[in-house]
Design an enzyme around this catalytic site. Structure first.
Site, PDB file in Angstrom:
ATOM      1  N   SER A 106      31.022 -17.341 -48.052  1.00 61.05           N
ATOM      2  CA  SER A 106      31.256 -17.106 -46.622  1.00 61.05           C
ATOM      3  C   SER A 106      32.432 -16.187 -46.306  1.00 61.05           C
ATOM      4  CB  SER A 106      31.438 -18.434 -45.892  1.00 61.05           C
ATOM      5  OG  SER A 106      30.197 -19.081 -45.814  1.00 61.05           O
ATOM      6  N   ALA A 165      20.052 -30.202 -49.022  1.00 62.30           N
ATOM      7  CA  ALA A 165      20.274 -31.654 -48.947  1.00 62.30           C
ATOM      8  C   ALA A 165      20.329 -32.230 -50.363  1.00 62.30           C
ATOM      9  CB  ALA A 165      19.163 -32.312 -48.142  1.00 62.30           C
TER      10      ALA A 165
HETATM   11  S1  HEL Z   1      29.665 -24.023 -46.403  1.00 58.81           S
HETATM   12  C1  HEL Z   1      31.436 -23.929 -46.285  1.00 58.81           C
HETATM   13  C2  HEL Z   1      31.778 -22.526 -46.794  1.00 58.81           C
HETATM   14  N1  HEL Z   1      30.670 -21.701 -46.473  1.00 58.81           N
HETATM   15  C3  HEL Z   1      29.443 -22.326 -46.004  1.00 58.81           C
HETATM   16  C4  HEL Z   1      28.685 -21.438 -46.933  1.00 58.81           C
HETATM   17  C5  HEL Z   1      30.008 -20.906 -47.346  1.00 58.81           C
HETATM   18  N2  HEL Z   1      27.986 -22.015 -47.983  1.00 58.81           N
HETATM   19  C6  HEL Z   1      26.887 -22.741 -47.818  1.00 58.81           C
HETATM   20  O1  HEL Z   1      26.401 -22.937 -46.742  1.00 58.81           O
HETATM   21  C7  HEL Z   1      26.304 -23.295 -49.099  1.00 58.81           C
HETATM   22  C8  HEL Z   1      26.159 -24.731 -48.980  1.00 58.81           C
HETATM   23  C9  HEL Z   1      25.610 -25.312 -50.246  1.00 58.81           C
HETATM   24  C10 HEL Z   1      26.573 -25.226 -51.403  1.00 58.81           C
HETATM   25  C11 HEL Z   1      26.233 -26.206 -52.493  1.00 58.81           C
HETATM   26  C12 HEL Z   1      27.273 -26.046 -53.595  1.00 58.81           C
HETATM   27  O2  HEL Z   1      28.352 -26.648 -53.466  1.00 58.81           O
HETATM   28  O3  HEL Z   1      27.017 -25.292 -54.515  1.00 58.81           O
HETATM   29  N3  HEL Z   1      26.272 -27.536 -51.964  1.00 58.81           N
HETATM   30  C13 HEL Z   1      25.203 -28.322 -51.941  1.00 58.81           C
HETATM   31  O4  HEL Z   1      24.116 -28.006 -52.360  1.00 58.81           O
HETATM   32  C14 HEL Z   1      25.446 -29.695 -51.338  1.00 58.81           C
HETATM   33  N4  HEL Z   1      24.271 -30.519 -51.349  1.00 58.81           N
HETATM   34  C15 HEL Z   1      31.819 -24.163 -44.861  1.00 58.81           C
HETATM   35  C16 HEL Z   1      32.061 -24.967 -47.198  1.00 58.81           C
HETATM   36  C17 HEL Z   1      33.098 -22.017 -46.198  1.00 58.81           C
HETATM   37  O5  HEL Z   1      34.102 -22.372 -46.801  1.00 58.81           O
HETATM   38  O6  HEL Z   1      33.103 -21.332 -45.167  1.00 58.81           O
HETATM   39  O7  HEL Z   1      30.351 -20.240 -48.229  1.00 58.81           O
END
Ligand code: HEL
Length: 411
Positions: A106, A165
């Site tokens: 992000s 999820a």
């Molecule tokens: S989430 C956050 C971070 N942002 C958002 C975006 C990003 N990343 C995502 O939306 C990925 C979410 C899934 C990541 C995955 C993992 O940890 O690998 N998690 C899962 O599958 C959980 N079930 C707001 C944290 C940000 O810091 O802005 O990058």
């Protein structure tokens, strides 16, 4: 065997070209403002190394950080501090390096916001105008404005909640997929708005997919072209790419390892993926040096005219010790310093990229794992080491997260 280095070196010469002339922006959302980098204590390099080592004990294969400290003038002499622990590749045991490229997640949102704010400066988009004015019929509510999208106040549901999820099967289901922006928006619109437009902050990737659609509509170009022409080439960012939907990270890079939800299950090498589920919300590849250069240039007033930078820095609360502007986070540290940038959390990669108010001192920290909240919280402490210096007395801790409002940092 984990490898480790802490290096300090002088980097000479201008790091970026001057773009749109304008003074460094001086408004800060915190009472009393924040000290400039010139007034900051030296980074706590021992503390930085200790944080990275802790991340390894908590399951990260590798972790690294690079600080660019411009003490006299941001584009004059920089002292560079670099720290690495562990490996970039669990198979070859190659050590992680601060020059490795990685997926910034992000932090991409800051790139997208910069492009849209440049377009605002050019009179091609108005922040308080309805998104539907530019993209007729896209969103279910004409009240949703460009500003609300960039500040996560639109109420658009984050489709990635459904998508991921279950972390590993969710990831494998999209790893090789190619989505259109409109398909991603359609996934969001299967849910009602989470709140009335403008009434609350709720982090949502959907907002920055809409931002990508806006960029393409307003410029007639793909977002990758706009990142390249407006940011990457002017700043000479040699390690920054938007290769979607190519699955590989070009050149020297670190592998990224997704932690499965099931305790004890082996890490999943998630390095190769299309990133199509994120695109303008999270698909950029970069390096620590490039992110430090990017954020220094942004906060130093070299990417946006002062009026647009001021819009980007209109802060609204986004949890304990943090605020969100337009595609930009502010984090308030225990020593009273505020830093500006973004975080990233995509499969295999956690990124912290922040700079001071004047852009003189920047930190990018990366660990090559994800879905490990403990490691994520540990890496937050790299900000304290980089910007607050050695703790005066007992061990300093960052502002504890408030579970009610910081869910966007705990995913
Ligand atoms: S989430 C956050 C971070 N942002 C958002 C975006 C990003 N990343 C995502 O939306 C990925 C979410 C899934 C990541 C995955 C993992 O940890 O690998 N998690 C899962 O599958 C959980 N079930 C707001 C944290 C940000 O810091 O802005 O990058």
């Amino acid at each position: 065997m984990a490898s480790r280095t802490v290096r300090r070196s002088a980097v000479l010469g201008p790091l970026v070209l001057t773009l749109l002339a304008g003074p460094a922006h001086a408004v800060d959302g915190r009472p009393g403002g924040a000290p400039s980098a010139a007034a900051l204590p030296a980074p706590d390099t021992a503390g930085l190394t200790a944080v990275l080592r802790t991340a390894l004990t908590q399951g990260a294969p590798g972790a690294m950080a690079r600080i660019d400290d411009h003490r006299t003038a941001w584009d004059d002499h920089a002292t560079v501090y670099q720290a690495t622990e562990g490996v970039s590749d669990r198979t070859t045991r190659a050590p992680i390096g601060t020059a490795d490229r990685f997926r910034i997640g992000s932090v991409t949102k800051t790139f997208s916001a910069v492009v849209l704010l440049q377009l605002a400066a050019e009179g091609k988009v108005k922040l308080d105008t309805s998104v539907n004015r530019y993209l007729p019929g896209l969103l279910p509510d004409d009240r949703i404005t460009v500003r609300q999208v960039l500040s996560h106040r639109s109420g658009l549901y984050d489709y990635t909640y459904d998508m991921f999820a279950e972390s590993v099967s969710g990831f494998e289901a999209v790893r090789t997929k190619v989505f259109t922006y409109r398909q991603l928006v359609a996934r969001s619109l299967q849910h009602p708005l989470t709140h009335a437009p403008g009434s609350a902050y709720a982090y949502s990737n959907t907002n920055f997919v809409v931002a990508g659609l806006l960029i393409e509509k307003l410029t007639g170009h793909a977002v990758g072209t706009e990142y390249a022409n407006r940011v990457v080439k002017p700043l000479k960012l040699a390690d920054t790419f938007y290769v979607h939907p190519d699955m590989k990270i070009p050149g020297r890079h670190t592998h990224g390892y997704l932690t499965p939800d099931a305790s004890g299950a082996p890490l999943v090498d998630a390095t190769e993926q299309t990133m199509s589920w994120a695109q303008s919300a999270g698909a950029v590849i970069s390096s620590a040096r490039d992110l430090n250069t990017f954020l220094s240039a942004l906060l130093g007033g070299r990417l946006l005219p002062a009026a647009q930078l001021a819009q980007m820095e209109k802060w609204l609360p986004a949890g304990t010790g943090q605020a969100y502007g337009l595609g930009l986070r502010r984090r308030d540290l225990s020593c009273g310093v505020s830093v500006y940038g973004h975080t990233g959390a995509v499969q295999g990669f956690y990124t912290y990229a922040f700079t001071t108010k004047d852009g003189r001192r920047s930190l990018t920290a990366l660990t090559n794992t994800s879905n490990n909240g403990t490691v994520h919280q540990t890496m937050l402490r790299t900000l304290e080491s980089a910007f607050c210096g050695k703790p005066a007395t007992s061990r300093r801790t960052a502002t504890p997260p408030d579970p009610a409002v910081t869910n966007d940092l705990a995913r």
